[in-house]
Design a protein around this motif. Structure first.
Motif, PDB file in Angstrom:
ATOM      1  N   ALA A 110      12.631 -48.392  51.373  1.00  0.00           N
ATOM      2  CA  ALA A 110      13.169 -47.926  50.092  1.00  0.00           C
ATOM      3  C   ALA A 110      12.240 -48.316  48.946  1.00  0.00           C
ATOM      4  O   ALA A 110      12.032 -47.541  48.009  1.00  0.00           O
ATOM      5  CB  ALA A 110      14.567 -48.502  49.864  1.00  0.00           C
ATOM      6  N   ARG A 111      11.670 -49.520  49.025  1.00  0.00           N
ATOM      7  CA  ARG A 111      10.754 -49.986  47.978  1.00  0.00           C
ATOM      8  C   ARG A 111       9.508 -49.087  47.907  1.00  0.00           C
ATOM      9  O   ARG A 111       9.070 -48.682  46.838  1.00  0.00           O
ATOM     10  CB  ARG A 111      10.339 -51.430  48.234  1.00  0.00           C
ATOM     11  N   LYS A 112       8.945 -48.777  49.078  1.00  0.00           N
ATOM     12  CA  LYS A 112       7.755 -47.913  49.118  1.00  0.00           C
ATOM     13  C   LYS A 112       8.061 -46.554  48.477  1.00  0.00           C
ATOM     14  O   LYS A 112       7.268 -46.041  47.675  1.00  0.00           O
ATOM     15  CB  LYS A 112       7.304 -47.723  50.567  1.00  0.00           C
ATOM     16  N   ILE A 113       9.199 -45.978  48.834  1.00  0.00           N
ATOM     17  CA  ILE A 113       9.591 -44.682  48.273  1.00  0.00           C
ATOM     18  C   ILE A 113       9.770 -44.790  46.762  1.00  0.00           C
ATOM     19  O   ILE A 113       9.289 -43.945  45.996  1.00  0.00           O
ATOM     20  CB  ILE A 113      10.879 -44.181  48.956  1.00  0.00           C
ATOM     21  N   PHE A 114      10.436 -45.853  46.319  1.00  0.00           N
ATOM     22  CA  PHE A 114      10.678 -46.046  44.893  1.00  0.00           C
ATOM     23  C   PHE A 114       9.365 -46.240  44.134  1.00  0.00           C
ATOM     24  O   PHE A 114       9.176 -45.683  43.041  1.00  0.00           O
ATOM     25  CB  PHE A 114      11.603 -47.246  44.676  1.00  0.00           C
ATOM     26  N   GLN A 115       8.446 -47.010  44.690  1.00  0.00           N
ATOM     27  CA  GLN A 115       7.142 -47.216  44.055  1.00  0.00           C
ATOM     28  C   GLN A 115       6.427 -45.881  43.858  1.00  0.00           C
ATOM     29  O   GLN A 115       5.816 -45.631  42.802  1.00  0.00           O
ATOM     30  CB  GLN A 115       6.283 -48.159  44.903  1.00  0.00           C
ATOM     31  N   GLN A 116       6.515 -45.010  44.851  1.00  0.00           N
ATOM     32  CA  GLN A 116       5.848 -43.709  44.753  1.00  0.00           C
ATOM     33  C   GLN A 116       6.532 -42.800  43.736  1.00  0.00           C
ATOM     34  O   GLN A 116       5.859 -42.068  42.998  1.00  0.00           O
ATOM     35  CB  GLN A 116       5.801 -43.052  46.137  1.00  0.00           C
ATOM     36  N   GLY A 179      28.688 -45.052  33.169  1.00  0.00           N
ATOM     37  CA  GLY A 179      28.684 -45.579  34.527  1.00  0.00           C
ATOM     38  C   GLY A 179      29.227 -46.979  34.703  1.00  0.00           C
ATOM     39  O   GLY A 179      29.102 -47.844  33.849  1.00  0.00           O
ATOM     40  N   ILE A 180      29.884 -47.203  35.848  1.00  0.00           N
ATOM     41  CA  ILE A 180      30.267 -48.534  36.326  1.00  0.00           C
ATOM     42  C   ILE A 180      29.652 -48.666  37.717  1.00  0.00           C
ATOM     43  O   ILE A 180      29.880 -47.829  38.584  1.00  0.00           O
ATOM     44  CB  ILE A 180      31.803 -48.692  36.397  1.00  0.00           C
ATOM     45  N   SER A 181      28.862 -49.706  37.920  1.00  0.00           N
ATOM     46  CA  SER A 181      28.087 -49.814  39.160  1.00  0.00           C
ATOM     47  C   SER A 181      28.599 -50.925  40.058  1.00  0.00           C
ATOM     48  O   SER A 181      28.978 -51.996  39.582  1.00  0.00           O
ATOM     49  CB  SER A 181      26.612 -50.083  38.828  1.00  0.00           C
ATOM     50  N   THR A 182      28.601 -50.642  41.350  1.00  0.00           N
ATOM     51  CA  THR A 182      28.856 -51.673  42.364  1.00  0.00           C
ATOM     52  C   THR A 182      27.676 -51.651  43.338  1.00  0.00           C
ATOM     53  O   THR A 182      27.012 -50.627  43.495  1.00  0.00           O
ATOM     54  CB  THR A 182      30.158 -51.400  43.122  1.00  0.00           C
ATOM     55  N   PHE A 183      27.425 -52.783  43.989  1.00  0.00           N
ATOM     56  CA  PHE A 183      26.260 -52.899  44.849  1.00  0.00           C
ATOM     57  C   PHE A 183      26.661 -53.294  46.266  1.00  0.00           C
ATOM     58  O   PHE A 183      27.511 -54.165  46.451  1.00  0.00           O
ATOM     59  CB  PHE A 183      25.296 -53.955  44.291  1.00  0.00           C
ATOM     60  N   PRO A 184      26.048 -52.671  47.283  1.00  0.00           N
ATOM     61  CA  PRO A 184      26.314 -53.099  48.665  1.00  0.00           C
ATOM     62  C   PRO A 184      25.790 -54.508  48.910  1.00  0.00           C
ATOM     63  O   PRO A 184      24.814 -54.945  48.295  1.00  0.00           O
ATOM     64  CB  PRO A 184      25.549 -52.061  49.505  1.00  0.00           C
ATOM     65  N   ARG A 185      26.436 -55.213  49.823  1.00  0.00           N
ATOM     66  CA  ARG A 185      26.114 -56.622  50.061  1.00  0.00           C
ATOM     67  C   ARG A 185      24.717 -56.835  50.643  1.00  0.00           C
ATOM     68  O   ARG A 185      24.141 -57.914  50.481  1.00  0.00           O
ATOM     69  CB  ARG A 185      27.153 -57.229  51.005  1.00  0.00           C
ATOM     70  N   HIS A 186      24.194 -55.829  51.332  1.00  0.00           N
ATOM     71  CA  HIS A 186      22.913 -56.034  52.017  1.00  0.00           C
ATOM     72  C   HIS A 186      21.720 -56.034  51.060  1.00  0.00           C
ATOM     73  O   HIS A 186      20.612 -56.388  51.452  1.00  0.00           O
ATOM     74  CB  HIS A 186      22.710 -54.967  53.107  1.00  0.00           C
ATOM     75  N   LEU A 187      21.911 -55.670  49.794  1.00  0.00           N
ATOM     76  CA  LEU A 187      20.797 -55.661  48.851  1.00  0.00           C
ATOM     77  C   LEU A 187      20.336 -57.077  48.511  1.00  0.00           C
ATOM     78  O   LEU A 187      21.151 -57.976  48.338  1.00  0.00           O
ATOM     79  CB  LEU A 187      21.197 -54.948  47.556  1.00  0.00           C
ATOM     80  N   SER A 188      19.041 -57.247  48.378  1.00  0.00           N
ATOM     81  CA  SER A 188      18.508 -58.549  47.974  1.00  0.00           C
ATOM     82  C   SER A 188      18.820 -58.802  46.500  1.00  0.00           C
ATOM     83  O   SER A 188      19.049 -57.859  45.735  1.00  0.00           O
ATOM     84  CB  SER A 188      16.991 -58.583  48.191  1.00  0.00           C
ATOM     85  N   LEU A 194      17.054 -55.403  39.498  1.00  0.00           N
ATOM     86  CA  LEU A 194      16.352 -54.238  38.979  1.00  0.00           C
ATOM     87  C   LEU A 194      17.302 -53.051  38.808  1.00  0.00           C
ATOM     88  O   LEU A 194      17.297 -52.388  37.766  1.00  0.00           O
ATOM     89  CB  LEU A 194      15.200 -53.853  39.916  1.00  0.00           C
ATOM     90  N   ILE A 195      18.124 -52.800  39.817  1.00  0.00           N
ATOM     91  CA  ILE A 195      19.048 -51.658  39.732  1.00  0.00           C
ATOM     92  C   ILE A 195      20.026 -51.831  38.571  1.00  0.00           C
ATOM     93  O   ILE A 195      20.301 -50.878  37.829  1.00  0.00           O
ATOM     94  CB  ILE A 195      19.798 -51.474  41.064  1.00  0.00           C
ATOM     95  N   SER A 196      20.543 -53.029  38.392  1.00  0.00           N
ATOM     96  CA  SER A 196      21.493 -53.266  37.299  1.00  0.00           C
ATOM     97  C   SER A 196      20.826 -53.037  35.942  1.00  0.00           C
ATOM     98  O   SER A 196      21.449 -52.497  35.016  1.00  0.00           O
ATOM     99  CB  SER A 196      22.070 -54.685  37.369  1.00  0.00           C
ATOM    100  N   MET A 204      19.426 -48.293  24.816  1.00  0.00           N
ATOM    101  CA  MET A 204      18.486 -49.108  24.051  1.00  0.00           C
ATOM    102  C   MET A 204      18.169 -50.424  24.761  1.00  0.00           C
ATOM    103  O   MET A 204      17.152 -51.051  24.495  1.00  0.00           O
ATOM    104  CB  MET A 204      19.048 -49.404  22.648  1.00  0.00           C
ATOM    105  N   GLU A 205      19.051 -50.821  25.674  1.00  0.00           N
ATOM    106  CA  GLU A 205      18.846 -52.071  26.429  1.00  0.00           C
ATOM    107  C   GLU A 205      18.369 -51.810  27.853  1.00  0.00           C
ATOM    108  O   GLU A 205      18.032 -52.751  28.578  1.00  0.00           O
ATOM    109  CB  GLU A 205      20.158 -52.870  26.465  1.00  0.00           C
ATOM    110  N   ARG A 206      18.334 -50.567  28.258  1.00  0.00           N
ATOM    111  CA  ARG A 206      17.973 -50.206  29.630  1.00  0.00           C
ATOM    112  C   ARG A 206      16.489 -50.441  29.877  1.00  0.00           C
ATOM    113  O   ARG A 206      15.655 -50.184  29.013  1.00  0.00           O
ATOM    114  CB  ARG A 206      18.334 -48.738  29.879  1.00  0.00           C
ATOM    115  N   ILE A 207      16.140 -50.905  31.067  1.00  0.00           N
ATOM    116  CA  ILE A 207      14.746 -51.170  31.411  1.00  0.00           C
ATOM    117  C   ILE A 207      13.967 -49.857  31.449  1.00  0.00           C
ATOM    118  O   ILE A 207      14.480 -48.817  31.877  1.00  0.00           O
ATOM    119  CB  ILE A 207      14.655 -51.911  32.770  1.00  0.00           C
ATOM    120  N   GLU A 208      12.727 -49.898  30.970  1.00  0.00           N
ATOM    121  CA  GLU A 208      11.862 -48.728  30.967  1.00  0.00           C
ATOM    122  C   GLU A 208      10.721 -48.929  31.964  1.00  0.00           C
ATOM    123  O   GLU A 208      10.524 -50.023  32.504  1.00  0.00           O
ATOM    124  CB  GLU A 208      11.338 -48.473  29.554  1.00  0.00           C
ATOM    125  N   ILE A 209       9.960 -47.878  32.195  1.00  0.00           N
ATOM    126  CA  ILE A 209       8.952 -47.906  33.258  1.00  0.00           C
ATOM    127  C   ILE A 209       7.959 -49.061  33.136  1.00  0.00           C
ATOM    128  O   ILE A 209       7.666 -49.719  34.145  1.00  0.00           O
ATOM    129  CB  ILE A 209       8.234 -46.536  33.356  1.00  0.00           C
TER     130      ILE A 209
END
Length: 223
Positions: A110-116, A179-188, A194-196, A204-209
């Motif tokens: 997933a990280r490799k795909i996201f990086q690309q 949005g309201i976000s929940t995360f699966p337990r298997h995530l590091s 990063l996702i949050s 205005m507070e959201r992370i940018e590239i």
């Protein structure tokens, strides 16, 4: 029709996708035997839906872009009833299908795909292009499962100091202002962090590239 020749150069094969204006088919370059994808746009359908300008813009943007993680437009062949966009063929289909088949991806993959994806999106933004419909369906995978961003039908070109106010894209993948976000337990923990930050409701507070590129999770195993 399968077996038909277009542009005296490409032999059409099976249909691999269907869009708003026509179909996408595999084709073979008669001289090189290389496979390509041909997006067939029906002029009458485009006219009825008043989408000629949108198609012209997509072609203009694809000609502007050249990046390893963005689908390549090789050439445009015009016929009286159709327009053929001859494009790079991504053998492994779209990311949505791949995730569905796998059930879930391991975090390293997933990280490799996201990086690309980020690499391709950052390049688009450097060219003042905004995609406006990024989703797994529009992320193709080539024979080595490298990402190819595709379908620039809703994309547009930014001008300094100006924004867009048109609502477009797919609601399920829209920006997270509600949005309201929940995360699966298997995530590091670093992936959750990063996702949050990417799903922060206040834009205005959201992370940018630039900060995504420096994030600990993104930096791991960076090619």
């Amino acid at each position: 029709m399968e077996g038909s020749i277009i542009g005296e150069k490409y032999k059409l094969g099976k249909t691999i996708g269907t869009g708003a204006f026509g179909k996408v088919r595999i084709a073979t370059n008669i001289q090189t035997t290389c496979e390509v994808a041909v997006k067939i746009l029906v002029r009458e359908t485009m006219k009825k839906k008043k989408m000629e300008e949108r198609v012209d813009r997509e072609i203009k943007i694809l000609k502007l872009l050249s990046h390893p993680h963005i689908i390549t437009l090789y050439e445009v062949i015009e016929a009286p009833k159709e327009i053929y966009l001859v494009m790079e063929y991504a053998k492994n289909g779209d990311l949505l299908k791949y995730i569905s088949e796998m059930g879930k991806l391991q975090e390293e993959e997933a990280r490799k795909i996201f990086q690309q994806i980020i690499s391709g999106v950052e390049y688009c933004h450097e060219k003042y292009v905004v995609h406006r419909d990024l989703k797994p369906d529009n992320l193709l995978l080539d024979s080595e499962r490298n990402v190819k961003i595709t379908d620039f039908g809703l994309s547009n070109i930014m001008t300094d100091g100006q924004g867009f106010n048109t609502s477009c894209g797919s609601p399920k993948y829209a920006a997270p202002e509600d949005g309201i976000s929940t995360f699966p337990r298997h995530l590091s923990p670093t992936a959750r962090d990063l996702i949050s930050k990417m799903l922060t409701v206040n834009p205005m507070e959201r992370i940018e590239i630039p900060m995504i590129l420096k994030h600990q999770w993104f930096q791991a195993h960076l090619p």
